[in-house]
Motif scaffolding. Structure first.
Motif, PDB file in Angstrom:
ATOM      1  N   GLU A 118       0.806  -1.226   0.000  1.00  0.00           N
ATOM      2  CA  GLU A 118       0.000   0.000   0.000  1.00  0.00           C
ATOM      3  C   GLU A 118       0.844   1.284   0.000  1.00  0.00           C
ATOM      4  O   GLU A 118       0.517   2.226  -0.720  1.00  0.00           O
ATOM      5  N   PRO A 119       1.948   1.362   0.748  1.00  0.00           N
ATOM      6  CA  PRO A 119       2.762   2.586   0.673  1.00  0.00           C
ATOM      7  C   PRO A 119       3.304   2.868  -0.737  1.00  0.00           C
ATOM      8  O   PRO A 119       3.448   4.023  -1.133  1.00  0.00           O
ATOM      9  N   TYR A 120       3.565   1.818  -1.507  1.00  0.00           N
ATOM     10  CA  TYR A 120       4.002   2.016  -2.891  1.00  0.00           C
ATOM     11  C   TYR A 120       2.844   2.526  -3.737  1.00  0.00           C
ATOM     12  O   TYR A 120       3.000   3.455  -4.527  1.00  0.00           O
ATOM     13  N   HIS A 121       1.671   1.933  -3.553  1.00  0.00           N
ATOM     14  CA  HIS A 121       0.491   2.345  -4.323  1.00  0.00           C
ATOM     15  C   HIS A 121       0.078   3.780  -4.017  1.00  0.00           C
ATOM     16  O   HIS A 121      -0.383   4.498  -4.902  1.00  0.00           O
ATOM     17  N   SER A 122       0.251   4.190  -2.776  1.00  0.00           N
ATOM     18  CA  SER A 122      -0.119   5.567  -2.392  1.00  0.00           C
ATOM     19  C   SER A 122       1.033   6.545  -2.584  1.00  0.00           C
ATOM     20  O   SER A 122       0.918   7.712  -2.238  1.00  0.00           O
ATOM     21  N   GLN A 123       2.154   6.069  -3.116  1.00  0.00           N
ATOM     22  CA  GLN A 123       3.333   6.874  -3.433  1.00  0.00           C
ATOM     23  C   GLN A 123       3.982   7.537  -2.221  1.00  0.00           C
ATOM     24  O   GLN A 123       4.581   8.593  -2.311  1.00  0.00           O
ATOM     25  N   THR A 124       3.890   6.862  -1.072  1.00  0.00           N
ATOM     26  CA  THR A 124       4.591   7.356   0.107  1.00  0.00           C
ATOM     27  C   THR A 124       5.938   6.652   0.286  1.00  0.00           C
ATOM     28  O   THR A 124       6.709   7.016   1.166  1.00  0.00           O
ATOM     29  N   ALA A 125       6.184   5.642  -0.565  1.00  0.00           N
ATOM     30  CA  ALA A 125       7.458   4.914  -0.551  1.00  0.00           C
ATOM     31  C   ALA A 125       7.713   4.349  -1.938  1.00  0.00           C
ATOM     32  O   ALA A 125       6.788   4.238  -2.750  1.00  0.00           O
ATOM     33  N   LEU A 126       8.973   3.996  -2.200  1.00  0.00           N
ATOM     34  CA  LEU A 126       9.357   3.366  -3.462  1.00  0.00           C
ATOM     35  C   LEU A 126       9.927   1.984  -3.171  1.00  0.00           C
ATOM     36  O   LEU A 126      10.696   1.824  -2.212  1.00  0.00           O
ATOM     37  N   PRO A 127       9.586   0.978  -3.971  1.00  0.00           N
ATOM     38  CA  PRO A 127      10.197  -0.338  -3.789  1.00  0.00           C
ATOM     39  C   PRO A 127      11.703  -0.240  -4.008  1.00  0.00           C
ATOM     40  O   PRO A 127      12.153   0.397  -4.969  1.00  0.00           O
ATOM     41  N   GLU A 133      14.438  -2.198 -14.658  1.00  0.00           N
ATOM     42  CA  GLU A 133      15.587  -1.292 -14.655  1.00  0.00           C
ATOM     43  C   GLU A 133      15.358  -0.210 -13.614  1.00  0.00           C
ATOM     44  O   GLU A 133      14.237   0.201 -13.373  1.00  0.00           O
ATOM     45  N   LYS A 134      16.481   0.256 -13.058  1.00  0.00           N
ATOM     46  CA  LYS A 134      16.414   1.345 -12.091  1.00  0.00           C
ATOM     47  C   LYS A 134      16.898   2.623 -12.760  1.00  0.00           C
ATOM     48  O   LYS A 134      17.974   2.658 -13.352  1.00  0.00           O
ATOM     49  N   LEU A 135      16.069   3.662 -12.690  1.00  0.00           N
ATOM     50  CA  LEU A 135      16.415   4.993 -13.190  1.00  0.00           C
ATOM     51  C   LEU A 135      16.295   5.975 -12.038  1.00  0.00           C
ATOM     52  O   LEU A 135      15.244   6.026 -11.393  1.00  0.00           O
ATOM     53  N   GLU A 136      17.345   6.731 -11.806  1.00  0.00           N
ATOM     54  CA  GLU A 136      17.323   7.748 -10.751  1.00  0.00           C
ATOM     55  C   GLU A 136      16.750   7.208  -9.445  1.00  0.00           C
ATOM     56  O   GLU A 136      15.854   7.770  -8.842  1.00  0.00           O
ATOM     57  N   ASN A 137      17.252   6.045  -9.055  1.00  0.00           N
ATOM     58  CA  ASN A 137      16.901   5.406  -7.781  1.00  0.00           C
ATOM     59  C   ASN A 137      15.470   4.868  -7.716  1.00  0.00           C
ATOM     60  O   ASN A 137      14.949   4.626  -6.636  1.00  0.00           O
ATOM     61  N   GLN A 138      14.805   4.694  -8.862  1.00  0.00           N
ATOM     62  CA  GLN A 138      13.457   4.137  -8.882  1.00  0.00           C
ATOM     63  C   GLN A 138      13.405   2.961  -9.860  1.00  0.00           C
ATOM     64  O   GLN A 138      13.873   3.062 -10.991  1.00  0.00           O
ATOM     65  N   TRP A 139      12.816   1.856  -9.400  1.00  0.00           N
ATOM     66  CA  TRP A 139      12.667   0.668 -10.231  1.00  0.00           C
ATOM     67  C   TRP A 139      11.491   0.811 -11.180  1.00  0.00           C
ATOM     68  O   TRP A 139      10.439   1.341 -10.805  1.00  0.00           O
ATOM     69  N   PHE A 140      11.675   0.312 -12.423  1.00  0.00           N
ATOM     70  CA  PHE A 140      10.621   0.314 -13.434  1.00  0.00           C
ATOM     71  C   PHE A 140      10.572  -1.045 -14.111  1.00  0.00           C
ATOM     72  O   PHE A 140      11.608  -1.668 -14.354  1.00  0.00           O
ATOM     73  N   TYR A 141       9.363  -1.465 -14.467  1.00  0.00           N
ATOM     74  CA  TYR A 141       9.158  -2.662 -15.278  1.00  0.00           C
ATOM     75  C   TYR A 141       9.464  -2.288 -16.726  1.00  0.00           C
ATOM     76  O   TYR A 141       9.012  -1.251 -17.204  1.00  0.00           O
ATOM     77  N   THR A 142      10.248  -3.112 -17.438  1.00  0.00           N
ATOM     78  CA  THR A 142      10.542  -2.817 -18.841  1.00  0.00           C
ATOM     79  C   THR A 142       9.781  -3.739 -19.784  1.00  0.00           C
ATOM     80  O   THR A 142       9.060  -3.272 -20.650  1.00  0.00           O
ATOM     81  N   ASP A 143       9.926  -5.050 -19.629  1.00  0.00           N
ATOM     82  CA  ASP A 143       9.228  -5.985 -20.496  1.00  0.00           C
ATOM     83  C   ASP A 143       9.303  -7.377 -19.894  1.00  0.00           C
ATOM     84  O   ASP A 143       9.900  -7.576 -18.842  1.00  0.00           O
ATOM     85  N   SER A 144       8.671  -8.323 -20.600  1.00  0.00           N
ATOM     86  CA  SER A 144       8.671  -9.697 -20.093  1.00  0.00           C
ATOM     87  C   SER A 144       8.608 -10.668 -21.256  1.00  0.00           C
ATOM     88  O   SER A 144       8.350 -10.291 -22.394  1.00  0.00           O
ATOM     89  N   GLU A 145       8.858 -11.913 -20.915  1.00  0.00           N
ATOM     90  CA  GLU A 145       8.728 -12.986 -21.897  1.00  0.00           C
ATOM     91  C   GLU A 145       8.128 -14.192 -21.196  1.00  0.00           C
ATOM     92  O   GLU A 145       8.226 -14.341 -19.977  1.00  0.00           O
ATOM     93  N   THR A 146       7.486 -15.034 -21.988  1.00  0.00           N
ATOM     94  CA  THR A 146       6.948 -16.282 -21.469  1.00  0.00           C
ATOM     95  C   THR A 146       8.036 -17.336 -21.613  1.00  0.00           C
ATOM     96  O   THR A 146       8.568 -17.514 -22.714  1.00  0.00           O
ATOM     97  N   PRO A 147       8.393 -18.015 -20.524  1.00  0.00           N
ATOM     98  CA  PRO A 147       9.440 -19.035 -20.624  1.00  0.00           C
ATOM     99  C   PRO A 147       9.038 -20.144 -21.588  1.00  0.00           C
ATOM    100  O   PRO A 147       7.864 -20.501 -21.681  1.00  0.00           O
ATOM    101  N   LYS A 148      10.014 -20.658 -22.295  1.00  0.00           N
ATOM    102  CA  LYS A 148       9.766 -21.769 -23.209  1.00  0.00           C
ATOM    103  C   LYS A 148       9.598 -23.051 -22.406  1.00  0.00           C
ATOM    104  O   LYS A 148      10.262 -23.250 -21.387  1.00  0.00           O
ATOM    105  N   ALA A 149       8.721 -23.905 -22.876  1.00  0.00           N
ATOM    106  CA  ALA A 149       8.505 -25.192 -22.223  1.00  0.00           C
ATOM    107  C   ALA A 149       9.773 -26.027 -22.318  1.00  0.00           C
ATOM    108  O   ALA A 149      10.459 -26.028 -23.345  1.00  0.00           O
ATOM    109  N   LYS A 150      10.079 -26.724 -21.247  1.00  0.00           N
ATOM    110  CA  LYS A 150      11.265 -27.575 -21.226  1.00  0.00           C
ATOM    111  C   LYS A 150      10.904 -28.960 -21.750  1.00  0.00           C
ATOM    112  O   LYS A 150       9.877 -29.532 -21.380  1.00  0.00           O
ATOM    113  N   THR A 151      11.735 -29.495 -22.612  1.00  0.00           N
ATOM    114  CA  THR A 151      11.528 -30.833 -23.147  1.00  0.00           C
ATOM    115  C   THR A 151      11.917 -31.859 -22.093  1.00  0.00           C
ATOM    116  O   THR A 151      12.995 -31.779 -21.513  1.00  0.00           O
ATOM    117  N   ILE A 152      11.032 -32.799 -21.859  1.00  0.00           N
ATOM    118  CA  ILE A 152      11.314 -33.864 -20.898  1.00  0.00           C
ATOM    119  C   ILE A 152      11.625 -35.119 -21.703  1.00  0.00           C
ATOM    120  O   ILE A 152      10.820 -35.562 -22.514  1.00  0.00           O
TER     121      ILE A 152
END
Length: 161
Positions: free
Chosen positions: A17-26, A116-135
């Motif tokens: 909640e402190p992150y959502h209300s902008q009273t703190a940064l992760p 990535e962290k910019l000026e002491n703040q973390w940001f989400y950049t992108d994501s990928e779906t992991p590939k299935a592992k062959t068993i």
């Protein structure tokens, strides 16, 4: 007191909640990931937009995000692994599973997200779906007319085949 949706074991007011209300940064990439999951649960789409890296905000659709957030029942977050992303790092990776349910069924979002962290703040950049592992089966395939491996003394085709 309500538990935090991010599964940290803490109360929401002392966790995300402190992150959502902008009273703190992760201070770590994992904390940002957890707070973003909690933002989906709490329909805090403004927070989701603010925590996307500025270079990656063009693809963000606030209306679709809000609709998905509000029309889903969020069932839990599992952090699988983290690479870097500590308070002294400038980048990090978090692998996670987010479980949710909507009118169509129960689903799992399995991603490897980059931060990535910019000026002491973390940001989400992108994501990928992991590939299935062959068993691969390490034992040779059982033939139809061979003895069944279950120990029944029958031919495989008449037993477990």
């Amino acid at each position: 007191m309500k538990p935090c949706p991010c599964n940290s074991g803490q109360e929401y007011q002392n966790c995300c909640e402190p992150y959502h209300s902008q009273t703190a940064l992760p201070d770590t990439a994992e904390k940002l990931m957890r707070s973003r999951y909690s933002a989906y649960v709490e329909a805090r789409t403004d927070y989701l937009h603010q925590t996307i890296h500025p270079d990656h905000r063009n693809d963000y659709d606030p209306k679709a995000t809000e609709e998905w957030s509000k029309n889903s029942e969020w069932l839990g977050l599992d952090i699988i692994s983290t690479q870097k992303g500590g308070s002294s790092d400038s980048s990090g990776v978090v692998e996670f599973r987010a479980n949710y349910k909507n009118k169509s069924g129960t689903y799992q979002s399995y991603e490897i997200s980059r931060f990535e962290k910019l000026e002491n703040q973390w940001f989400y950049t992108d994501s990928e779906t992991p590939k299935a592992k062959t068993i691969r089966n390490s034992k040779p395939k059982v033939g139809r007319n061979q003895p069944c491996p279950c120990g029944s003394n029958k031919k495989y085709k008449k037993c477990c085949g």
